[in-house]
Design a protein around this motif. Sequence first.
Motif, mmCIF file in Angstrom:
data_model
loop_
_atom_site.group_PDB
_atom_site.id
_atom_site.type_symbol
_atom_site.label_atom_id
_atom_site.label_comp_id
_atom_site.label_asym_id
_atom_site.label_seq_id
_atom_site.Cartn_x
_atom_site.Cartn_y
_atom_site.Cartn_z
ATOM 1 N N CYS A 26 0.758 -1.448 -0.081
ATOM 2 C CA CYS A 26 -0.023 0.198 0.184
ATOM 3 C C CYS A 26 0.935 1.233 -0.047
ATOM 4 C CB CYS A 26 -0.805 0.048 1.243
ATOM 5 S SG CYS A 26 -2.323 -1.295 1.210
ATOM 6 N N MET A 27 0.619 2.131 -0.901
ATOM 7 C CA MET A 27 1.532 3.286 -1.278
ATOM 8 C C MET A 27 0.693 4.557 -1.280
ATOM 9 S SD MET A 27 4.487 1.848 -3.622
ATOM 10 C CE MET A 27 5.247 3.675 -3.234
ATOM 11 N N ILE A 28 0.863 5.549 -0.946
ATOM 12 C CA ILE A 28 0.264 6.908 -1.118
ATOM 13 C C ILE A 28 1.251 7.590 -2.094
ATOM 14 C CG2 ILE A 28 -1.504 6.963 0.821
ATOM 15 C CD1 ILE A 28 0.129 8.852 2.286
ATOM 16 N N VAL A 29 1.016 8.362 -2.996
ATOM 17 C CA VAL A 29 1.896 9.161 -3.809
ATOM 18 C C VAL A 29 1.334 10.324 -4.329
ATOM 19 C CG1 VAL A 29 2.985 6.844 -4.776
ATOM 20 C CG2 VAL A 29 1.174 8.015 -5.926
ATOM 21 N N LYS A 30 2.370 11.230 -4.625
ATOM 22 C CA LYS A 30 1.930 12.648 -5.615
ATOM 23 C C LYS A 30 3.298 12.868 -5.918
ATOM 24 C CE LYS A 30 0.028 17.162 -4.822
ATOM 25 N NZ LYS A 30 -0.626 18.283 -4.023
ATOM 26 N N ASN A 31 3.278 13.065 -7.529
ATOM 27 C CA ASN A 31 4.241 13.653 -8.172
ATOM 28 C C ASN A 31 5.656 12.966 -7.906
ATOM 29 O OD1 ASN A 31 2.267 15.527 -9.310
ATOM 30 N ND2 ASN A 31 3.007 17.016 -7.855
ATOM 31 N N GLU A 32 5.730 11.544 -8.014
ATOM 32 C CA GLU A 32 6.703 10.830 -7.909
ATOM 33 C C GLU A 32 7.178 10.074 -8.841
ATOM 34 O OE1 GLU A 32 8.097 10.769 -4.932
ATOM 35 O OE2 GLU A 32 6.526 11.133 -3.322
ATOM 36 N N ILE A 80 -0.647 -4.892 -5.170
ATOM 37 C CA ILE A 80 -0.046 -3.416 -5.144
ATOM 38 C C ILE A 80 -1.416 -2.569 -5.155
ATOM 39 C CG2 ILE A 80 1.353 -1.756 -6.408
ATOM 40 C CD1 ILE A 80 3.102 -3.859 -7.288
ATOM 41 N N ILE A 81 -1.390 -1.457 -4.273
ATOM 42 C CA ILE A 81 -2.366 -0.557 -3.952
ATOM 43 C C ILE A 81 -1.648 0.601 -3.904
ATOM 44 C CG2 ILE A 81 -4.238 0.309 -2.604
ATOM 45 C CD1 ILE A 81 -4.634 -2.499 -3.598
ATOM 46 N N ILE A 82 -1.859 1.654 -4.849
ATOM 47 C CA ILE A 82 -1.444 2.982 -5.274
ATOM 48 C C ILE A 82 -2.454 4.064 -5.119
ATOM 49 C CG2 ILE A 82 -0.224 4.472 -6.618
ATOM 50 C CD1 ILE A 82 1.359 2.279 -6.079
ATOM 51 N N VAL A 83 -2.320 4.865 -4.005
ATOM 52 C CA VAL A 83 -3.557 6.005 -3.767
ATOM 53 C C VAL A 83 -2.843 7.210 -4.028
ATOM 54 C CG1 VAL A 83 -4.835 7.115 -2.013
ATOM 55 C CG2 VAL A 83 -4.782 4.294 -1.996
ATOM 56 N N ASP A 84 -3.164 7.760 -5.136
ATOM 57 C CA ASP A 84 -2.691 9.016 -5.601
ATOM 58 C C ASP A 84 -3.563 10.407 -5.068
ATOM 59 O OD1 ASP A 84 -0.759 10.034 -8.225
ATOM 60 O OD2 ASP A 84 -2.674 11.377 -7.780
ATOM 61 N N THR A 85 -2.797 11.256 -4.627
ATOM 62 C CA THR A 85 -3.289 12.457 -3.846
ATOM 63 C C THR A 85 -3.242 13.600 -4.574
ATOM 64 O OG1 THR A 85 -1.229 12.876 -2.479
ATOM 65 C CG2 THR A 85 -2.681 11.444 -1.434
ATOM 66 N N ALA A 106 2.558 4.077 -12.387
ATOM 67 C CA ALA A 106 2.137 3.110 -11.632
ATOM 68 C C ALA A 106 1.314 2.128 -12.424
ATOM 69 C CB ALA A 106 1.077 3.783 -10.507
ATOM 70 N N LYS A 107 0.824 2.378 -13.366
ATOM 71 C CA LYS A 107 -0.351 1.488 -14.222
ATOM 72 C C LYS A 107 0.519 0.171 -15.091
ATOM 73 C CE LYS A 107 -3.716 4.791 -15.579
ATOM 74 N NZ LYS A 107 -4.503 5.859 -16.259
ATOM 75 N N LYS A 108 1.796 0.580 -14.967
ATOM 76 C CA LYS A 108 2.928 -0.623 -15.571
ATOM 77 C C LYS A 108 2.842 -1.604 -14.431
ATOM 78 C CE LYS A 108 5.501 2.762 -18.075
ATOM 79 N NZ LYS A 108 6.932 3.082 -18.453
ATOM 80 N N TYR A 109 2.589 -1.298 -13.271
ATOM 81 C CA TYR A 109 2.688 -2.293 -12.192
ATOM 82 C C TYR A 109 1.371 -2.829 -11.694
ATOM 83 C CZ TYR A 109 7.429 -0.412 -12.207
ATOM 84 O OH TYR A 109 8.890 -0.117 -12.603
ATOM 85 N N THR A 110 0.303 -2.103 -11.609
ATOM 86 C CA THR A 110 -0.842 -2.600 -10.986
ATOM 87 C C THR A 110 -2.092 -1.755 -11.733
ATOM 88 O OG1 THR A 110 -2.140 -2.571 -8.944
ATOM 89 C CG2 THR A 110 -0.681 -0.748 -9.224
ATOM 90 N N LYS A 111 -3.079 -2.507 -11.661
ATOM 91 C CA LYS A 111 -4.389 -1.789 -11.949
ATOM 92 C C LYS A 111 -5.313 -1.257 -10.691
ATOM 93 C CE LYS A 111 -5.448 -5.004 -15.789
ATOM 94 N NZ LYS A 111 -6.267 -6.050 -16.171
ATOM 95 N N ASN A 112 -4.771 -1.597 -9.756
ATOM 96 C CA ASN A 112 -5.264 -0.819 -8.232
ATOM 97 C C ASN A 112 -4.884 0.380 -8.058
ATOM 98 O OD1 ASN A 112 -6.636 -3.484 -8.273
ATOM 99 N ND2 ASN A 112 -4.805 -4.245 -7.228
ATOM 100 N N ALA A 114 -6.790 -2.846 0.695
ATOM 101 C CA ALA A 114 -5.780 -4.150 0.619
ATOM 102 C C ALA A 114 -6.937 -5.484 0.997
ATOM 103 C CB ALA A 114 -4.791 -4.189 1.742
ATOM 104 N N THR A 115 -6.344 -6.682 0.324
ATOM 105 C CA THR A 115 -7.040 -7.903 0.588
ATOM 106 C C THR A 115 -6.351 -9.080 1.149
ATOM 107 O OG1 THR A 115 -6.728 -8.617 -1.649
ATOM 108 C CG2 THR A 115 -8.720 -7.276 -1.284
ATOM 109 N N LYS A 116 -5.068 -8.805 1.234
ATOM 110 C CA LYS A 116 -4.091 -9.894 1.735
ATOM 111 C C LYS A 116 -3.733 -10.127 3.183
ATOM 112 C CE LYS A 116 -3.804 -10.900 -2.807
ATOM 113 N NZ LYS A 116 -4.421 -12.056 -3.320
ATOM 114 N N ASP A 117 -3.179 -10.928 3.505
ATOM 115 C CA ASP A 117 -2.794 -11.324 4.814
ATOM 116 C C ASP A 117 -2.252 -10.203 5.485
ATOM 117 O OD1 ASP A 117 -3.690 -14.101 4.328
ATOM 118 O OD2 ASP A 117 -1.572 -14.422 3.633
ATOM 119 N N TYR A 118 -0.986 -9.614 4.998
ATOM 120 C CA TYR A 118 -0.410 -8.512 5.601
ATOM 121 C C TYR A 118 -0.351 -7.340 4.575
ATOM 122 C CZ TYR A 118 1.394 -11.502 9.393
ATOM 123 O OH TYR A 118 1.414 -12.082 10.697
ATOM 124 N N ILE A 119 0.125 -6.157 5.260
ATOM 125 C CA ILE A 119 0.074 -4.724 4.368
ATOM 126 C C ILE A 119 1.554 -4.475 4.687
ATOM 127 C CG2 ILE A 119 -0.615 -2.711 4.085
ATOM 128 C CD1 ILE A 119 -3.421 -3.368 5.151
#
Length: 322
Positions: A7-13, A31-36, A46-52, A73-78
């Motif tokens: 799980c990541m939060i990103v902005k202009n990275e 992979i969870i990407i949250v763009d702010t 990010a789209k090259k690595y995940t649809k989430n 997130a849906t897996k065992d650990y984050i």
Amino acid sequence: MIEISLCMIVKNEEKVLARCLDSVADLVDEIIIVDTGSTDNTKKIAKKYTKNIYDFEWIDDFSAARNYSFSKATKDYIYVADADEVIDEENRQKFRDLKRVLLPEIDIVQMKYCNQLANGTAYNFDEEYRPKLYKRLRQFEWIEPVHEMVRLDPIVYDSEIDILHMPETVHSGRDFHVFQKHIKNGMTLSKRLHHMYAMELFISGEDKDFLEAEPFFTMSASDPNRSIDEVKEAACVVTKAARLRDDASTILKMCLKDLLSEGSSEMCYELGEYFFGKGDYEEAAMWYYNAMHETQSILNIHTSTDLPEARYAECAARVNGE
């Protein structure tokens, strides 16, 4: 073997995101990407690595954004990563090994956050443990055979995995804006945030940042609900702001507050800077010496090491006419 959501939060990275994801993408299962609010190519990368990929309106609240990312997130650990982090090959293998052997009762895994001092980040240690891997769903259990109770403290495992922090830029300006916004909205800073604000000011703040922070820390220095440690932190911030304004009366008042307990290197260094600015190099040298040898730093380790050392040498040179 456990499964992990990143799980990541990103902005202009756009400068660092691919570097980070290349080092961790094959270690995780989601992979969870949250763009702010990126205005560059961050989401395209990010789209090259995940649809989430999710958009989250920035409200000057990192916890709100983190909580939103966790909710996806849906897996065992984050696993939580920032875009300017990298895991090298040696530690990638340690990460794989951890996935295979992690005991299910572990709630949090800490990893060593490295390479801090080289990049002007708001910390005084080059290496420190930080919680990085979290159990997504925690089960509560009863413990003790008599006078039973629910175990409240999480089970934490300190791993030997090193995470390299490799920022391209310093984000202090962003942090100072968040601090000031919430202070103006009436938020009372916790002891932890009080320390973080003061520490970040002394490590990477500019003069304008100290002057903007002065009203808050002036009140804090006289707040009876603040601990002696917080009062000392506040006194150091106000002293620097007062020095910038050439306000000797306030410097004296804050210096006395610092001396309510053992003096700090930050205060001694600021007194050295005050007398240095006045051309009194012998007095300045005494305070730089105290910063190096008679006190300890509480906010910025450099105020007890290289900063007063350089100034002390400069004072000696000027006194000797060199």
